[in-house]
Design a protein around this motif. Structure first.
Motif, mmCIF file in Angstrom:
data_model
loop_
_atom_site.group_PDB
_atom_site.id
_atom_site.type_symbol
_atom_site.label_atom_id
_atom_site.label_comp_id
_atom_site.label_asym_id
_atom_site.label_seq_id
_atom_site.Cartn_x
_atom_site.Cartn_y
_atom_site.Cartn_z
ATOM 1 N N ASP A 1 8.763 39.937 -9.663
ATOM 2 C CA ASP A 1 9.253 40.563 -10.601
ATOM 3 C C ASP A 1 8.595 41.889 -10.562
ATOM 4 O OD1 ASP A 1 9.288 38.533 -12.745
ATOM 5 O OD2 ASP A 1 7.290 38.134 -13.233
ATOM 6 N N GLY A 2 9.294 43.059 -10.248
ATOM 7 C CA GLY A 2 8.854 44.726 -10.416
ATOM 8 C C GLY A 2 9.617 44.680 -9.253
ATOM 9 N N TYR B 1 -0.069 35.434 -8.121
ATOM 10 C CA TYR B 1 -0.561 34.926 -9.277
ATOM 11 C C TYR B 1 -1.761 33.731 -9.166
ATOM 12 C CZ TYR B 1 2.316 31.954 -12.363
ATOM 13 O OH TYR B 1 3.470 31.112 -12.652
ATOM 14 N N VAL B 2 -1.478 32.279 -8.919
ATOM 15 C CA VAL B 2 -2.117 31.648 -8.525
ATOM 16 C C VAL B 2 -3.298 31.629 -7.640
ATOM 17 C CG1 VAL B 2 -1.647 28.997 -8.343
ATOM 18 C CG2 VAL B 2 0.010 29.886 -9.149
ATOM 19 N N ILE C 1 7.221 23.038 -6.517
ATOM 20 C CA ILE C 1 7.956 24.362 -6.504
ATOM 21 C C ILE C 1 7.722 26.141 -6.469
ATOM 22 C CG2 ILE C 1 9.957 22.997 -6.671
ATOM 23 C CD1 ILE C 1 9.721 23.630 -9.431
ATOM 24 N N CYS C 2 7.042 26.483 -4.913
ATOM 25 C CA CYS C 2 6.111 27.742 -5.325
ATOM 26 C C CYS C 2 7.450 29.240 -5.939
ATOM 27 C CB CYS C 2 5.590 27.914 -4.478
ATOM 28 S SG CYS C 2 4.875 27.016 -3.621
ATOM 29 N N SER C 3 7.339 29.774 -6.921
ATOM 30 C CA SER C 3 7.837 30.826 -6.984
ATOM 31 C C SER C 3 7.429 31.482 -6.588
ATOM 32 C CB SER C 3 8.004 31.256 -8.248
ATOM 33 O OG SER C 3 7.235 31.704 -8.801
ATOM 34 N N ARG C 4 8.280 32.715 -6.279
ATOM 35 C CA ARG C 4 7.653 34.174 -5.437
ATOM 36 C C ARG C 4 6.660 34.931 -5.962
ATOM 37 N NH1 ARG C 4 11.887 37.739 -3.017
ATOM 38 N NH2 ARG C 4 10.195 38.972 -2.072
ATOM 39 N N ASN C 5 6.483 34.900 -7.361
ATOM 40 C CA ASN C 5 5.317 35.229 -7.940
ATOM 41 C C ASN C 5 4.427 34.988 -7.882
ATOM 42 O OD1 ASN C 5 7.021 37.862 -9.151
ATOM 43 N ND2 ASN C 5 8.192 36.349 -10.772
ATOM 44 N N GLY D 1 1.127 40.501 -22.393
ATOM 45 C CA GLY D 1 2.933 40.201 -22.723
ATOM 46 C C GLY D 1 3.180 40.102 -22.193
ATOM 47 N N LYS D 2 3.008 38.973 -20.752
ATOM 48 C CA LYS D 2 4.213 37.823 -20.445
ATOM 49 C C LYS D 2 4.710 37.307 -20.383
ATOM 50 C CE LYS D 2 3.477 39.050 -15.642
ATOM 51 N NZ LYS D 2 4.422 38.828 -14.665
ATOM 52 N N TRP D 3 3.844 37.729 -22.061
ATOM 53 C CA TRP D 3 4.533 35.855 -23.066
ATOM 54 C C TRP D 3 6.064 36.392 -23.359
ATOM 55 C CZ3 TRP D 3 6.328 38.458 -28.003
ATOM 56 C CH2 TRP D 3 5.179 39.957 -27.768
#
Length: 336
Positions: free
Chosen positions: A83-84, A49-50, A34-38, A276-278
């Protein structure tokens, strides 16, 4: 519908993908990636990012494994779900079409259309995106199925809205899953929600009446009994993602300490905390180690991580250890 698709798992890293391939072949289990767009995205939109994979590169990597049990799937594709991206709605719809077209061309099979951030236009936009997908699939002679869901995580389902979603979705002959909110919720590196049996019974009845399967998101950090409860009351599929990123980060941390690579792991840890991704997962003011574990996977492309992994691999086979960790986790979680 695609049958026997209970496990939906996020492709959090190359190592996680390799371990999922190993597990699915060994136990002959279908796994929806299940691939998110991020995580995985069209190169026209900046990749993910992967491993900095574009959709095409990811697809080629999976296909080289020659594993029909790995089902490439899109998670949460809809306006403002990357994101963004906070552009105007029309621009966001066009970006979604770019992303979805690449998915279809590259043999993604299940596409989650999520228009939860479109306000009163959510059904209109969902209709447009699904019609676009079906036409694209027809143009390229591909077969696709849809997942649909619009509610926010951690909020128990409003039955009136859920019924309306199901009735809208029932118009599509290639429907597969509808997202159901059961009360589960992931924060930090914990499951903080509560599975609501009475709510699920009502949603199951509505889903059955409309010929749709129930899919629950936010199923990280659950044990065997909690998963069994979901199966008992009619949950047809579950999504797990950040937990596997935490698993890999924790394994890296533990091995770094074992092999006296304290300086290297601290450099990576400081970098992760600074980025800061946490904050996305922050819950009850955790300490820095928990924050690091919750967000390390976003930065596996960073040179600090790669250098650390290279050092660890000189002392052990990290991929083999990751395979064992994930196998133990999944076999404890679901019956094989």
């Amino acid at each position: 519908m695609i049958k026997n698709t209970f496990l939906g798992i996020g492709p959090m890293s190359l190592e996680v993908i390799n371990s999922l391939d190993f597990f699915s072949k060994k136990f002959k289990k279908k796994i929806m990636l299940i691939c998110s767009r991020n995580q995985i995205e069209s190169d026209r939109l900046g990749c993910g990012y992967v491993n900095n994979f574009s959709t095409e590169q990811f697809s080629k990597y999976i296909k080289r494994k020659n594993n029909r049990l790995l089902i490439m799937s899109r998670d949460h594709c809809g306006p403002f779900k990357r994101d963004g991206n906070r552009k105007n709605l029309n621009k966001e719809i066009e970006n979604c079409k770019i992303s979805l077209k690449d998915d279809i061309i590259n043999d993604f099979k299940i596409l989650h259309i999520d228009t939860s951030e479109c306000g009163s236009a959510k059904y209109e936009v969902a209709q447009e995106l699904m019609d676009f997908c079906n036409q694209t699939a027809k143009d390229f002679n591909k077969k696709i199925f849809f997942e649909f869901g619009c509610e926010e995580h951690g909020i128990l389902t409003n039955f009136k809205k859920f019924k309306k979603d199901a009735e809208f979705f029932s118009k599509f002959s290639n429907r597969q899953f509808i997202v159901c909110q059961t009360g589960s919720l992931v924060k930090s590196i914990f499951q903080v929600g509560q599975f609501d049996i009475d709510t699920v019974k009502v949603m199951k009845k509505i889903a059955n009446e409309n010929g749709i399967l129930l899919k629950e998101h936010n199923c990280d950090y659950l044990n065997f009994n909690q998963i069994s409860l979901r199966k008992k009351y009619g949950i047809n599929a579950i999504n797990i993602a950040p937990e596997l990123g935490v698993m890999q980060t924790n394994l890296i941390y533990t091995l770094s300490k074992f092999f006296n690579l304290d300086n290297d792991i601290e450099k990576f840890k400081r970098f992760v905390l600074k980025k800061g991704k946490w904050k996305k997962w922050n819950y009850n003011n955790e300490n820095d180690l928990i924050r690091f574990l919750s967000a390390g996977h976003y930065h596996f492309n960073d040179r600090r991580f790669k250098y650390l992994l290279e050092k660890i691999n000189k002392k052990c086979n990290f991929q083999n250890l990751m395979n064992k960790e994930l196998e133990k986790y999944l076999t404890n979680l679901v019956s094989t």
